[in-house]
Design a protein around this motif. Sequence first.
Motif, PDB file in Angstrom:
ATOM      1  N   GLY A  78     101.052  16.466  -3.127  1.00  0.00           N
ATOM      2  CA  GLY A  78     100.241  17.741  -3.585  1.00  0.00           C
ATOM      3  C   GLY A  78     101.011  18.948  -4.057  1.00  0.00           C
ATOM      4  O   GLY A  78     100.525  19.636  -4.962  1.00  0.00           O
ATOM      5  N   ALA A  79     102.225  19.005  -3.728  1.00  0.00           N
ATOM      6  CA  ALA A  79     103.093  20.202  -4.424  1.00  0.00           C
ATOM      7  C   ALA A  79     103.766  19.549  -5.763  1.00  0.00           C
ATOM      8  O   ALA A  79     104.377  20.535  -6.538  1.00  0.00           O
ATOM      9  N   ALA A  80     103.636  18.376  -6.071  1.00  0.00           N
ATOM     10  CA  ALA A  80     104.271  17.920  -7.170  1.00  0.00           C
ATOM     11  C   ALA A  80     103.810  18.511  -8.752  1.00  0.00           C
ATOM     12  O   ALA A  80     104.777  18.942  -9.459  1.00  0.00           O
ATOM     13  N   ILE A  81     102.462  18.466  -8.729  1.00  0.00           N
ATOM     14  CA  ILE A  81     102.168  18.827 -10.110  1.00  0.00           C
ATOM     15  C   ILE A  81     102.337  20.502 -10.241  1.00  0.00           C
ATOM     16  O   ILE A  81     102.633  21.098 -11.475  1.00  0.00           O
ATOM     17  N   PRO A  82     102.095  21.365  -9.174  1.00  0.00           N
ATOM     18  CA  PRO A  82     102.559  22.862  -9.241  1.00  0.00           C
ATOM     19  C   PRO A  82     103.760  23.078  -9.464  1.00  0.00           C
ATOM     20  O   PRO A  82     104.238  23.755 -10.399  1.00  0.00           O
ATOM     21  N   GLY A  83     104.724  22.273  -9.078  1.00  0.00           N
ATOM     22  CA  GLY A  83     105.874  22.231  -8.932  1.00  0.00           C
ATOM     23  C   GLY A  83     106.509  22.017 -10.519  1.00  0.00           C
ATOM     24  O   GLY A  83     107.503  22.966 -11.135  1.00  0.00           O
ATOM     25  N   VAL A  84     106.076  20.981 -10.948  1.00  0.00           N
ATOM     26  CA  VAL A  84     106.162  20.622 -12.294  1.00  0.00           C
ATOM     27  C   VAL A  84     105.704  21.386 -13.676  1.00  0.00           C
ATOM     28  O   VAL A  84     106.450  21.899 -14.414  1.00  0.00           O
ATOM     29  N   LEU A  85     104.740  22.275 -13.210  1.00  0.00           N
ATOM     30  CA  LEU A  85     104.003  23.071 -14.002  1.00  0.00           C
ATOM     31  C   LEU A  85     104.961  24.377 -13.970  1.00  0.00           C
ATOM     32  O   LEU A  85     105.269  25.131 -15.257  1.00  0.00           O
ATOM     33  N   LEU A  86     105.419  24.652 -12.898  1.00  0.00           N
ATOM     34  CA  LEU A  86     106.085  25.814 -12.880  1.00  0.00           C
ATOM     35  C   LEU A  86     107.509  25.785 -13.451  1.00  0.00           C
ATOM     36  O   LEU A  86     108.105  26.559 -14.498  1.00  0.00           O
ATOM     37  N   LEU A 124      97.876  31.580  -8.767  1.00  0.00           N
ATOM     38  CA  LEU A 124      96.329  31.652  -8.912  1.00  0.00           C
ATOM     39  C   LEU A 124      95.813  30.602  -9.296  1.00  0.00           C
ATOM     40  O   LEU A 124      94.510  30.160  -8.679  1.00  0.00           O
ATOM     41  N   VAL A 125      96.167  29.660 -10.066  1.00  0.00           N
ATOM     42  CA  VAL A 125      95.656  28.602 -10.783  1.00  0.00           C
ATOM     43  C   VAL A 125      95.656  27.547  -9.522  1.00  0.00           C
ATOM     44  O   VAL A 125      94.648  26.917  -9.348  1.00  0.00           O
ATOM     45  N   THR A 126      96.788  27.335  -8.783  1.00  0.00           N
ATOM     46  CA  THR A 126      96.817  26.705  -7.804  1.00  0.00           C
ATOM     47  C   THR A 126      95.806  26.980  -6.804  1.00  0.00           C
ATOM     48  O   THR A 126      95.314  26.012  -6.012  1.00  0.00           O
ATOM     49  N   THR A 127      95.528  28.330  -6.364  1.00  0.00           N
ATOM     50  CA  THR A 127      94.597  28.757  -5.387  1.00  0.00           C
ATOM     51  C   THR A 127      93.282  28.196  -5.737  1.00  0.00           C
ATOM     52  O   THR A 127      92.456  27.780  -4.817  1.00  0.00           O
ATOM     53  N   PHE A 128      92.776  28.570  -7.018  1.00  0.00           N
ATOM     54  CA  PHE A 128      91.616  28.502  -7.317  1.00  0.00           C
ATOM     55  C   PHE A 128      91.144  27.047  -8.156  1.00  0.00           C
ATOM     56  O   PHE A 128      90.024  26.841  -8.588  1.00  0.00           O
ATOM     57  N   VAL A 129      92.167  26.307  -8.277  1.00  0.00           N
ATOM     58  CA  VAL A 129      91.676  24.900  -9.003  1.00  0.00           C
ATOM     59  C   VAL A 129      92.153  23.835  -7.846  1.00  0.00           C
ATOM     60  O   VAL A 129      93.588  23.442  -8.014  1.00  0.00           O
ATOM     61  N   PRO A 130      91.517  23.450  -6.932  1.00  0.00           N
ATOM     62  CA  PRO A 130      91.709  22.510  -6.142  1.00  0.00           C
ATOM     63  C   PRO A 130      92.530  21.146  -6.405  1.00  0.00           C
ATOM     64  O   PRO A 130      93.379  20.538  -5.822  1.00  0.00           O
ATOM     65  N   ALA A 131      91.883  20.510  -7.666  1.00  0.00           N
ATOM     66  CA  ALA A 131      92.210  19.462  -8.093  1.00  0.00           C
ATOM     67  C   ALA A 131      93.828  19.340  -8.469  1.00  0.00           C
ATOM     68  O   ALA A 131      94.532  18.381  -8.416  1.00  0.00           O
ATOM     69  N   LEU A 132      94.430  20.507  -8.595  1.00  0.00           N
ATOM     70  CA  LEU A 132      95.883  20.654  -9.065  1.00  0.00           C
ATOM     71  C   LEU A 132      96.778  20.118  -8.052  1.00  0.00           C
ATOM     72  O   LEU A 132      97.631  19.589  -7.968  1.00  0.00           O
ATOM     73  N   THR A 133      96.349  20.229  -6.664  1.00  0.00           N
ATOM     74  CA  THR A 133      96.961  19.722  -5.457  1.00  0.00           C
ATOM     75  C   THR A 133      96.279  18.668  -4.809  1.00  0.00           C
ATOM     76  O   THR A 133      97.028  17.736  -4.145  1.00  0.00           O
ATOM     77  N   LEU A 134      95.099  18.463  -5.152  1.00  0.00           N
ATOM     78  CA  LEU A 134      94.159  17.328  -4.178  1.00  0.00           C
ATOM     79  C   LEU A 134      94.182  16.094  -5.064  1.00  0.00           C
ATOM     80  O   LEU A 134      93.888  14.686  -4.324  1.00  0.00           O
ATOM     81  N   TRP A 135      94.357  16.142  -6.308  1.00  0.00           N
ATOM     82  CA  TRP A 135      93.937  14.945  -7.198  1.00  0.00           C
ATOM     83  C   TRP A 135      95.159  13.723  -6.920  1.00  0.00           C
ATOM     84  O   TRP A 135      94.631  12.692  -6.539  1.00  0.00           O
ATOM     85  N   PRO A 179      97.399  13.482  -4.280  1.00  0.00           N
ATOM     86  CA  PRO A 179      97.468  12.688  -3.159  1.00  0.00           C
ATOM     87  C   PRO A 179      96.085  11.849  -2.957  1.00  0.00           C
ATOM     88  O   PRO A 179      96.211  10.677  -2.291  1.00  0.00           O
ATOM     89  N   ALA A 180      95.045  11.947  -3.499  1.00  0.00           N
ATOM     90  CA  ALA A 180      93.725  11.142  -3.508  1.00  0.00           C
ATOM     91  C   ALA A 180      94.100   9.872  -4.147  1.00  0.00           C
ATOM     92  O   ALA A 180      93.693   8.701  -3.864  1.00  0.00           O
ATOM     93  N   VAL A 181      94.645  10.058  -5.377  1.00  0.00           N
ATOM     94  CA  VAL A 181      94.866   8.805  -6.270  1.00  0.00           C
ATOM     95  C   VAL A 181      95.949   7.867  -5.519  1.00  0.00           C
ATOM     96  O   VAL A 181      95.772   6.787  -5.564  1.00  0.00           O
ATOM     97  N   MET A 182      97.011   8.453  -4.813  1.00  0.00           N
ATOM     98  CA  MET A 182      98.113   7.561  -4.120  1.00  0.00           C
ATOM     99  C   MET A 182      97.936   7.352  -2.703  1.00  0.00           C
ATOM    100  O   MET A 182      98.656   6.948  -2.097  1.00  0.00           O
ATOM    101  N   LYS A 183      96.900   7.322  -2.437  1.00  0.00           N
ATOM    102  CA  LYS A 183      96.234   6.876  -0.963  1.00  0.00           C
ATOM    103  C   LYS A 183      96.627   5.428  -0.871  1.00  0.00           C
ATOM    104  O   LYS A 183      96.213   4.770  -1.796  1.00  0.00           O
TER     105      LYS A 183
END
Length: 425
Positions: free
Chosen positions: A173-181, A408-419, A421-425
């Motif tokens: 879940g942290a991968a996409i926010p980390g890469v964007l940062l 703020l984007v990470t807080t209010f856009v759930p898909a950024l962290t949840l997408w 993990p859901a794909v890699m289940k």
Amino acid sequence: MEIGTVLLVVMIALVLLGMPVAFAIGIASLASIVVGHYNPIVLPQKLFAGIDSFPMLAIPFFVLAGNLMTGGGITDKILNFTRASVGWMRGSLGIMTVFGSAIFAAISGSGTATVTAIGGITIPAMKKDGYPPELAAAIAASASILGPLIPPSIILIVYGNAVQASIRDLFIGAAIPGVLLAGGFLVYTYVKARRMNLPVGEKLSPRALIHETRVSIWALLMPVVILGGIFGGVFTPTEAAAVSAVYAFVVGAFVYRNLTPKLIARIFYDSCITSCIMLFLVGCSKASSWVLAVARVPDAIAGSLLSMSDNSVVLLLLVNVFLLIVGMFMEANVAVVIFTPILLPIATACGLSTLQFGVVMCFNLCLGLLTPPVGLCALLGNNIAEARLELTLKACGSFFAIGVVLLLVTTFVPALTLWLPAVMK
């Protein structure tokens, strides 16, 4: 609330007197337990319970892996490859610092380790190349906060242990926010370099680039092996930590041949000291969390926040502001253990999942590594650069602003962290 007040007053007083944070928390917890007429046996019980966890084994292994990378020459190889790849760009040393920190972060999970290992090499080089000392310190310090965000992350391990969540999912879940940062920092560093007309590095020929890639391949494969194993479900994050330590040892000792018996002994000694401090801190924080729970401090704080507004957007903004302030004054792992039980119910009531809140909390506390008075990464970078602290903190401001926007984007856009993990289940 009486014992909660005792805990906070004693802890703050001891920290201001210069006592190490872990001891301050432990003594304050014991004082609160005695004042509350509870059995003092609670303290060692909670301390042990705080570290008696399989996921917590990942912390000493990742610390050891980071030290072995630095001592074994793996960090140097990563930087050599980065220099060969982006050295032709304007401000290449700054870009190399961010890029190298992102790669190092994918192994060590620690911001302080990243600024020490990468910044210790690139800050003097940037100063020599004409960068203002405060800018060199700010680039290295800001890039180092990628360490706790880009998986693996020690902060997320502590959070996952506290809430019994899947650490693998937290990492993903942290991968996409980390890469964007990391991308945001790269773009800003490049734009800043063009505005200041910073030096352009040498552009290597394709043959030279291939040579540097071939020489550095064992170092570059390390994050691929670690993250690929975790995301692919080959091994758990704790097992990945052990694999990273073994990999770093084998490559450093037998491929690059930089690890001597004397150096290995020193690395193991330093890693043990660092790991003991971190685990003792987590254990003492567990005891203080119990005191706060008994004193119903979480309920009081949650009630205060909920009384301010019933709007979920406003509440999430308040939670973020609160965590940003906490990050300014408190070590991240301590903050996770103390404030997770307080803030998680508010976050879930506002629609955030346990996974998303964990990433948001980690993101917040990473930004705290740049802000005084704690601001460990900013302080370390400033010390390496021998710059004026106020100028370094000012230079960190733009990086901090980029981080707040992405937070703020990470807080209010759930898909950024949840997408993912859901794909890699």
